[in-house]
Every structure is written in C-alpha cells, then in structure tokens.
Design a protein around this motif. Structure first.
Motif, PDB file in Angstrom:
ATOM      1  N   ILE A   1     -23.903 -26.063   6.619  1.00  0.00           N
ATOM      2  CA  ILE A   1     -24.859 -26.252   7.714  1.00  0.00           C
ATOM      3  C   ILE A   1     -24.663 -25.089   8.688  1.00  0.00           C
ATOM      4  O   ILE A   1     -23.990 -25.207   9.703  1.00  0.00           O
ATOM      5  N   TYR A   2     -25.271 -23.967   8.355  1.00  0.00           N
ATOM      6  CA  TYR A   2     -25.044 -22.732   9.097  1.00  0.00           C
ATOM      7  C   TYR A   2     -25.528 -22.798  10.538  1.00  0.00           C
ATOM      8  O   TYR A   2     -25.013 -22.118  11.399  1.00  0.00           O
ATOM      9  N   TRP A   3     -26.531 -23.619  10.820  1.00  0.00           N
ATOM     10  CA  TRP A   3     -27.121 -23.681  12.152  1.00  0.00           C
ATOM     11  C   TRP A   3     -26.373 -24.614  13.098  1.00  0.00           C
ATOM     12  O   TRP A   3     -26.678 -24.686  14.270  1.00  0.00           O
ATOM     13  N   LEU A   4     -25.363 -25.313  12.579  1.00  0.00           N
ATOM     14  CA  LEU A   4     -24.580 -26.248  13.396  1.00  0.00           C
ATOM     15  C   LEU A   4     -23.362 -25.532  13.968  1.00  0.00           C
ATOM     16  O   LEU A   4     -22.607 -24.892  13.224  1.00  0.00           O
ATOM     17  N   PRO A   5     -23.153 -25.587  15.283  1.00  0.00           N
ATOM     18  CA  PRO A   5     -21.979 -24.933  15.881  1.00  0.00           C
ATOM     19  C   PRO A   5     -20.671 -25.488  15.302  1.00  0.00           C
ATOM     20  O   PRO A   5     -20.588 -26.667  14.922  1.00  0.00           O
ATOM     21  N   ASN A   6     -19.658 -24.641  15.252  1.00  0.00           N
ATOM     22  CA  ASN A   6     -18.366 -25.019  14.671  1.00  0.00           C
ATOM     23  C   ASN A   6     -17.761 -26.238  15.355  1.00  0.00           C
ATOM     24  O   ASN A   6     -17.097 -27.048  14.709  1.00  0.00           O
ATOM     25  N   PHE A   7     -17.966 -26.380  16.655  1.00  0.00           N
ATOM     26  CA  PHE A   7     -17.425 -27.538  17.365  1.00  0.00           C
ATOM     27  C   PHE A   7     -17.962 -28.838  16.751  1.00  0.00           C
ATOM     28  O   PHE A   7     -17.217 -29.777  16.515  1.00  0.00           O
ATOM     29  N   PHE A   8     -19.274 -28.892  16.497  1.00  0.00           N
ATOM     30  CA  PHE A   8     -19.881 -30.100  15.930  1.00  0.00           C
ATOM     31  C   PHE A   8     -19.429 -30.328  14.493  1.00  0.00           C
ATOM     32  O   PHE A   8     -19.278 -31.466  14.056  1.00  0.00           O
ATOM     33  N   LYS A   9     -19.203 -29.232  13.762  1.00  0.00           N
ATOM     34  CA  LYS A   9     -18.680 -29.369  12.402  1.00  0.00           C
ATOM     35  C   LYS A   9     -17.308 -30.040  12.430  1.00  0.00           C
ATOM     36  O   LYS A   9     -17.020 -30.931  11.642  1.00  0.00           O
ATOM     37  N   SER A  10     -16.472 -29.617  13.366  1.00  0.00           N
ATOM     38  CA  SER A  10     -15.135 -30.215  13.497  1.00  0.00           C
ATOM     39  C   SER A  10     -15.218 -31.690  13.876  1.00  0.00           C
ATOM     40  O   SER A  10     -14.471 -32.516  13.351  1.00  0.00           O
ATOM     41  N   VAL A  11     -16.128 -32.016  14.780  1.00  0.00           N
ATOM     42  CA  VAL A  11     -16.304 -33.411  15.196  1.00  0.00           C
ATOM     43  C   VAL A  11     -16.724 -34.263  14.007  1.00  0.00           C
ATOM     44  O   VAL A  11     -16.204 -35.358  13.792  1.00  0.00           O
TER      45      VAL A  11
END
Length: 153
Positions: A39-49
C-alpha cells in the motif's frame, strides 16, 4: 426463530474467523507486513499501526461478537472491518498483489478448507469477504432483542 439461529450462526462464524485470523497474525505477522508494504500511498506510521493493532482488534471483536458484549460498538466495527477487508481484497486482486495476506496463516492446507480460508488474493478471497460482510450487515441491521438472545441457547 430463524433470525435467532442465523444471528448466532453468523456471530460464531464471524467471531471465530476474527479470532483465528488475529491469532495467526500474532504468531507470524510477516505476510501481513509484506502485504501492507504494497500500500504505497499509506504513510509508514499507519502501516505500523495496522501491523501492530489489527491482530488484537480482530481478537477483541471476535470475542465481543461471540459473547454478545458491547454490541453497540462491536457490530458496527465488525461490519466496518469486513468492509475494509473486502475493499482491500478487491484492491489486491485488481492491482496484482501476489502472495499471501496472512489472514489465516496456513489454515486448512490444500483441501477445501484451505481454499475457503486461503490468504491469496483472488476471487475466493473476494467472495469470502463479501459473504462475511453480508453476515456482519445482517447482524448490524437485525440485532437480537435481549429476550431473544437469552432464550436461544
């Protein structure tokens, strides 16, 4: 009476699926990690969450559904999470994400159960998530009355 039986059946199926999926993600979140990385358009912070909280949220919602606790919160969240799962299954299939989302780990093997619970993007995942969303919507739209829930089992 049929709506009571369907309600409990859907609660057990959806709640059980959430608990199993959450458990497998806690055991090994590498497939989830790799899938979320697409999900390239999702910021890394949200990926971690997502990676850190999704398994716990699934387990919590699963237990709330089965125990009929906090339905006012559990039912909308369950419908919402299955809607997100369906949309992501469609997104993954349409963009060609290969591999395994880690939904159910290695559950079921190569047989019928494995194909139903498979974690590979494709029509099976889309159909399964559509059915799960329909079940969750049924629970949301036609909740049990307190008296019905107590007398059914």
């Amino acid at each position: 009476m049929i709506s009571v039986a369907l309600n409990w059946t859907f609660r057990l199926i959806l709640g059980g699926a959430l608990i199993v999926a959450g458990y497998f993600k806690l055991q090994d979140n590498s497939a989830l990690f790799e899938t979320v990385a697409y999900i390239y358009w999702l910021p890394n912070f949200f990926k971690s969450v997502i990676i850190d909280l999704l398994p716990w949220l699934e387990i919590l919602l699963g237990f709330l559904l089965i125990s009929k606790k906090l339905d006012i919160v559990a039912l909308p969240f369950t419908a919402g999470i299955y809607l997100v799962f369906l949309l992501f299954a469609i997104y993954g299939f349409s963009t060609g994400i290969e591999g395994d989302c880690g939904c159910f780990g290695e559950a079921g093997g190569d047989g019928l159960l494995g194909s139903l619970l498979g974690s590979s993007f494709g029509w099976t995942m889309i159909i399964r998530n559509t059915l799960f969303l329909l079940m969750a919507t049924f629970l949301l739209i036609l909740p049990l009355k307190k008296s019905e829930g107590k007398s059914s089992f």
